[in-house]
Design a protein around this motif. Structure first.
Motif, short mmCIF file in Angstrom:
data_model
loop_
_atom_site.label_atom_id
_atom_site.label_comp_id
_atom_site.label_asym_id
_atom_site.label_seq_id
_atom_site.Cartn_x
_atom_site.Cartn_y
_atom_site.Cartn_z
N ASP A 325 -3.92 -6.95 -9.63
CA ASP A 325 -2.79 -6.12 -10.08
C ASP A 325 -1.50 -6.53 -9.40
O ASP A 325 -0.44 -6.61 -10.04
N LYS A 326 -1.59 -6.80 -8.12
CA LYS A 326 -0.39 -7.19 -7.37
C LYS A 326 0.12 -8.55 -7.86
O LYS A 326 1.33 -8.74 -8.06
N LEU A 327 -0.81 -9.48 -8.06
CA LEU A 327 -0.40 -10.82 -8.52
C LEU A 327 0.23 -10.76 -9.90
O LEU A 327 1.24 -11.41 -10.17
N ILE A 328 -0.38 -9.98 -10.80
CA ILE A 328 0.11 -9.93 -12.18
C ILE A 328 1.43 -9.19 -12.28
O ILE A 328 2.37 -9.62 -12.97
N ASN A 329 1.54 -8.07 -11.60
CA ASN A 329 2.71 -7.20 -11.76
C ASN A 329 3.87 -7.55 -10.84
O ASN A 329 5.03 -7.30 -11.18
N GLU A 330 3.57 -8.16 -9.67
CA GLU A 330 4.63 -8.38 -8.70
C GLU A 330 4.89 -9.86 -8.40
O GLU A 330 5.98 -10.21 -7.95
N GLU A 331 3.90 -10.69 -8.64
CA GLU A 331 4.02 -12.08 -8.19
C GLU A 331 3.98 -13.10 -9.33
O GLU A 331 3.76 -14.28 -9.10
N ARG A 332 4.17 -12.65 -10.58
CA ARG A 332 4.03 -13.58 -11.71
C ARG A 332 5.05 -14.71 -11.63
O ARG A 332 4.73 -15.88 -11.88
N GLU A 333 6.27 -14.40 -11.28
CA GLU A 333 7.30 -15.44 -11.18
C GLU A 333 6.95 -16.47 -10.11
O GLU A 333 7.17 -17.68 -10.29
N LEU A 334 6.38 -16.00 -9.01
CA LEU A 334 5.99 -16.92 -7.94
C LEU A 334 4.83 -17.80 -8.41
O LEU A 334 4.80 -19.01 -8.11
N ILE A 335 3.91 -17.23 -9.15
CA ILE A 335 2.79 -18.01 -9.69
C ILE A 335 3.31 -19.13 -10.58
O ILE A 335 2.88 -20.29 -10.48
N ILE A 336 4.26 -18.81 -11.45
CA ILE A 336 4.82 -19.82 -12.35
C ILE A 336 5.57 -20.88 -11.55
O ILE A 336 5.47 -22.09 -11.83
N ALA A 337 6.32 -20.44 -10.54
CA ALA A 337 7.07 -21.39 -9.71
C ALA A 337 6.14 -22.37 -9.00
O ALA A 337 6.43 -23.57 -8.90
N ILE A 338 5.01 -21.86 -8.52
CA ILE A 338 4.04 -22.75 -7.86
C ILE A 338 3.43 -23.71 -8.88
O ILE A 338 3.22 -24.89 -8.59
N ALA A 339 3.17 -23.22 -10.08
CA ALA A 339 2.53 -24.04 -11.12
C ALA A 339 3.41 -25.18 -11.59
O ALA A 339 2.91 -26.17 -12.14
N ILE A 340 4.71 -25.07 -11.41
CA ILE A 340 5.61 -26.15 -11.84
C ILE A 340 6.25 -26.86 -10.65
O ILE A 340 7.26 -27.55 -10.79
N ASN A 341 5.62 -26.71 -9.48
CA ASN A 341 6.11 -27.39 -8.27
C ASN A 341 6.08 -28.90 -8.45
O ASN A 341 5.26 -29.44 -9.21
N SER A 342 6.94 -29.60 -7.75
CA SER A 342 7.01 -31.06 -7.88
C SER A 342 5.78 -31.75 -7.31
O SER A 342 5.47 -32.88 -7.69
#
Length: 663
Positions: A325-342
Motif C-alpha cells: 500500500d505504501k509503495l503503490i500510494n506513496e512511492e509510485r513516482e520513485l518506483i518509476i524513477a528507479i525503473a528509468i535510471n541510467s
C-alpha cells in the motif's frame, strides 16, 4: 658485522629498473651475499652485474653463493636473526639456503620463532618455516597459533596442511571462537574460502556464534579508511576483497544470528567509510527481523541516495520490502524513477518489486504500464532503456487487453524497434477484438514490418478473416500480396495458407492471375500450380490474355499452353496477341520451347485465311531483321508458305526461279 650490514637494507632500497640484481650498486652488501656466486660478479669496481654465461631467467643456483660459508655455518643463530628481522628479499634467500644446511640447529628453533618465520612476507621463508612446523606439530595437542600462522602464510603447501589439520580435529577448533574468527579474517583468500566451506558443514552453538560475529564485526569496524596492503594480496584486491569474502561467510554461516543483530551495530556498519562494510550492513538489514516499515526512514533514504551503485541496489531491495500500500500510494513516482535510471543494475533491482506489486494489483499494473508506454514515445535517454521497459512490460500480467488500438498503432509508427515490438505484442493480444477495423491491405502491410512480433500478429489476423476472403475476391486479391512479402516468415505463412485453406471456388481467375503476376518467381510458380489444380475451362481465354501480357519468360511459356485451345481460328485473338508473339520471338538465345510453340501456332494459323496470313506476315516481317540465325530459318519457312498461298502479300523475301545448270 655482516649481520649488522645486511639488516640495514630493505626491499625499498632496490633499484627497480636494474634487472636482475636490484641491489647491484651496494658493494659491501653484494660482497657478503655473492662473493662465491656463479651468476654475479663485481664489474669495474662499480656494481655487481651478472656474468656473461648467466641468463637472467635461469633458476637460482643451488650452491652457496655467500662469502665465508663455513663461518656462517658456525653461526646459525645469526642466520635465524636475519630471517626474523630482515625485510630484504635477497637476504632471506641467502639465509634460508644457508640455514637449511644447519640441520642440527633446526630442533632448537621453538614454535614462537617458527611462527615468526611463517608470518614473514617471503614465500621462501614461509616454506622453510612450514618444514620446521611439520616436525613440531602435535595432533593430540595442536598449537592453534601455529596452525593460524600456517593458514595465513605465503606457502600454499603450508596452507593446505593447516586446512587438513583443522578438519582432522574440528571438534577442538569449533569451540574456540577466537580461532574461528581469526580463520574467517585470514589475509589469505584461499583460507577464507576454506573457512566458508568448513563452517558451512559445521554445527556451532549459539553463544559461540554470537562471540564469533562480535569479534569479526569489531575487527571490520576497526579497519581505517585507507588501510595498508594485506600481506600476500595485490593492490587491486587487498582489503576490499577480504571484506567481501568475510561478509559472505557471515551471511551464509550465521543468518539467524544476524537477524537479531543490534540496530546500533548495523548503523555503525552503514556509517563506516569503507563501502564494502556499508554493504554488509545493508545486506544484514535485508534479512533482519525488524521489517522495513519499522526501520528509521533515513536508513533507506541514505542507501537510495548513495553514490555507490551496489549500495543503491541494496537500498532498492530494502525499499521493495515496504508494504504494498505504501509503495503503490506513496512511492509510485520513485518506483518509476528507479525503473528509468541510467544504470542497468539499478533498473534491474526494481523489477522484482514491480512484478510483485503488479501480481496483486491490476490497477497499479495498468497505471504503471501506461506510464512506461508514454516514456516509450519519447527519445531514449539512456542506451537500452526502451528494451528494458518492453521486457519488463512483457512480464506484467493482464494489462495488454486494456490498451487502446490508437496507442498500439502509435507504437507501431515509432522509429525504434523496442516500442514497435511492444506494439506487435499488443496487436497479438487484441487482434480478435480489433480485427474488423483492419482492412486486408493493412494486415498485409503489417506482414512486411521489421519487427517479428508485428509480423506474427499480422499472420494471426489474416487467419481470422478467412471467411472475409472467401466471400470477396477483391479481399483475396489483396491478401495474396503477402506471398511477396520481404520477410521469409511472412511468405512461408502465406504459402501455407493459400495451399491449404482455399479451393477452386475461391481461386477465381482474378486471384490466380494476381498470384501469377507476382514479382517473385516462387509466387508465380505457386500461381501456376494452383491454376493447373483449379483450372476452369470457361476462364481459359481470360488466362491466355492475362498471361500473354506478363513480362516473365516462364509465364509467357505457360501462356503458350492455351494458344491451341483459346486462340485457334480467331483472327481477332491473333491480332490481340501480336505483342505477346513479338515478345517471345524477340528473346535472344532464350525461351526456345516458347518460340517453337509460337512458330508452330503462327504457321498453322497463317494457312487458314488471308487475314490471318497478313497478321502473321507482319509479325515475321518485323522480327526477321533482328532474329538469330537459328530462328530465321523458321521465319523464312513460314513466309515462304504464306507467299506460296498468298503471293500478293508483301513479305521481306524474294523467291527466285530455279535455273537449270547444264554441263
Amino acid at each position: 658485522m655482516a649481520v649488522g650490514v645486511l639488516l640495514q637494507y630493505s626491499d625499498a632500497d632496490g633499484i627497480n629498473n636494474f634487472y636482475p640484481n636490484a641491489f647491484a650498486y651496494y658493494l659491501t652488501f653484494n660482497h657478503i651475499l655473492y662473493e662465491n656466486s656463479p651468476r654475479y660478479t663485481l664489474c669495474y669496481g662499480k656494481s655487481w652485474d651478472w656474468k656473461r654465461d648467466y641468463q637472467p631467467r635461469d633458476a637460482e643456483p643451488t650452491v652457496r653463493e655467500e662469502a665465508f660459508p663455513q663461518l656462517w655455518q658456525q653461526q646459525p643463530e645469526a642466520l635465524l636473526k636475519l630471517l626474523v628481522e630482515s625485510e630484504c628479499n635477497p637476504v632471506h634467500h641467502f639465509a634460508v639456503k644457508a640455514l637449511q644446511n644447519c640441520k642440527q640447529f633446526h630442533n632448537s628453533i621453538n614454535i614462537d620463532k617458527i611462527i615468526q618465520l611463517l608470518n614473514k612476507p617471503y614465500e621462501i621463508t614461509a616454506q622453510f618455516g612450514y618444514k620446521l612446523a611439520l616436525k613440531k606439530y602435535d595432533s593430540n595437542n595442536p598449537d592453534k597459533t601455529l596452525i593460524l600462522a600456517l593458514a595465513n602464510c605465503l606457502s600454499k603447501p603450508a596452507r593446505k596442511q593447516a586446512h587438513k589439520w583443522i578438519k582432522q580435529n574440528q571438534g577442538k577448533f569449533l569451540q574456540d571462537s577466537s580461532f574461528i574468527a581469526a580463520l574467517i579474517l585470514s589475509n589469505q583468500s584461499e583460507t577464507r574460502q576454506f573457512a566458508k566451506t568448513f563452517l558451512g558443514k559445521a554445527v556451532i552453538n549459539e553463544s559461540t556464534a554470537q562471540i564469533i560475529i562480535g569479534k569479526i564485526l569489531a575487527e571490520l569496524l576497526a579497519i581505517p579508511p585507507n588501510p595498508p596492503l594485506i600481506r600476500g594480496e595485490s593492490e587491486a584486491g587487498g582489503i576490499e576483497e577480504l571484506i567481501k569474502e568475510v561478509s559472505e561467510i557471515l551471511l551464509i554461516t550465521f543468518p539467524s544470528q544476524l537477524r537479531t543483530l543490534n540496530l546500533n551495530v548495523i548503523n555503525d556498519l552503514l556509517n563506516h567509510p569503507i563501502i564494502e562494510i556499508q554493504e554488509l550492513g545493508a545486506r544484514i538489514l535485508l534479512n533482519h527481523q525488524i521489517p522495513a516499515k519499522d526501520l528509521p526512514a533515513h536508513i533507506i533514504e541514505s542507501l537510495l541516495a548513495s553514490e555507490n551503485e551496489s549500495l543503491r541496489i541494496l537500498g532498492i531491495r530494502l525499499f521493495g520490502q515496504l508494504p504494498d500500500d505504501k509503495l503503490i500510494n506513496e512511492e509510485r513516482e520513485l518506483i518509476i524513477a528507479i525503473a528509468i535510471n541510467s544504470n542497468p543494475e539499478i533498473r534491474n533491482a526494481i523489477k522484482p518489486v514491480i512484478n510483485r506489486l503488479a501480481a496483486a494489483n491490476p490497477e497499479f499494473t495498468l497505471d504503471i504500464a501506461s506510464e512506461f508506454i508514454e516514456i516509450l514515445f519519447t527519445k531514449e535517454k539512456h542506451e537500452g532503456l526502451h528494451s528494458f521497459l518492453v521486457n519488463l512490460l512483457k512480464e506484467l500480467p493482464k494489462w495488454m487487453t486494456r490498451i487502446s488500438q490508437e496507442t498500439t498503432l502509435q507504437l507501431l509508427k515509432t522509429k525504434t524497434s523496442a516500442p514497435q515490438e511492444l506494439g506487435g505484442l499488443l496487436l497479438s493480444a487484441n487482434y480478435q477484438t480489433w480485427i474488423e477495423e483492419f482492412t486486408t491491405s493493412e494486415i498485409v502491410k503489417l506482414s512486411n514490418h521489421e519487427i517479428a512480433a508485428v509480423r506474427n500478429a499480422s499472420h494471426q489476423m489474416l487467419s481470422q478473416i478467412l471467411n472475409r476472403l472467401r466471400n470477396d475476391s477483391q479481399e483475396m486479391v489483396a491478401a495474396v500480396r503477402m506471398l511477396e512479402a520481404k520477410w521469409q516468415d511472412s511468405r512461408d505463412f502465406a504459402f501455407q495458407l493459400f495451399t491449404t485453406e482455399f479451393g477452386e471456388n475461391e481461386f477465381t481467375p482474378e486471384v490466380l492471375v494476381s498470384i501469377c503476376d507476382s514479382v517473385r518467381e516462387e509466387a508465380r510458380r505457386l500461381g501456376r500450380d494452383l491454376l493447373t489444380k483449379n483450372f476452369q475451362s470457361l476462364d481459359g481465354e481470360e488466362y491466355l490474355l492475362k498471361f500473354s501480357e506478363h513480362p516473365s519468360l516462364n509465364m509467357q511459356l505457360f501462356a503458350t499452353n492455351y494458344l491451341e485451345t483459346y486462340a485457334k481460328d480467331d483472327t481477332e485473338k491473333l491480332q490481340q496477341l501480336t505483342p505477346f508473339f513479338i515478345s517471345i520471338l524477340s528473346r535472344v538465345n532464350r525461351g526456345s520451347v516458347a518460340k517453337k510453340r509460337t512458330f508452330a501456332f503462327l504457321e498453322a494459323e497463317a494457312q487458314k485465311s488471308e487475314k490471318a496470313a497478313k497478321i502473321v506476315a507482319e509479325i515475321m516481317t518485323r522480327q526477321s531483321v533482328t532474329m538469330a540465325i537459328a530462328d530465321k530459318s523458321s521465319a523464312i519457312q513460314i513466309m515462304l508458305k504464306i507467299h506460296k498461298k498468298y503471293p500478293h502479300l508483301a513479305l521481306p523475301i524474294e523467291v527466285k526461279p530455279v535455273v537449270e545448270v547444264r554441263s
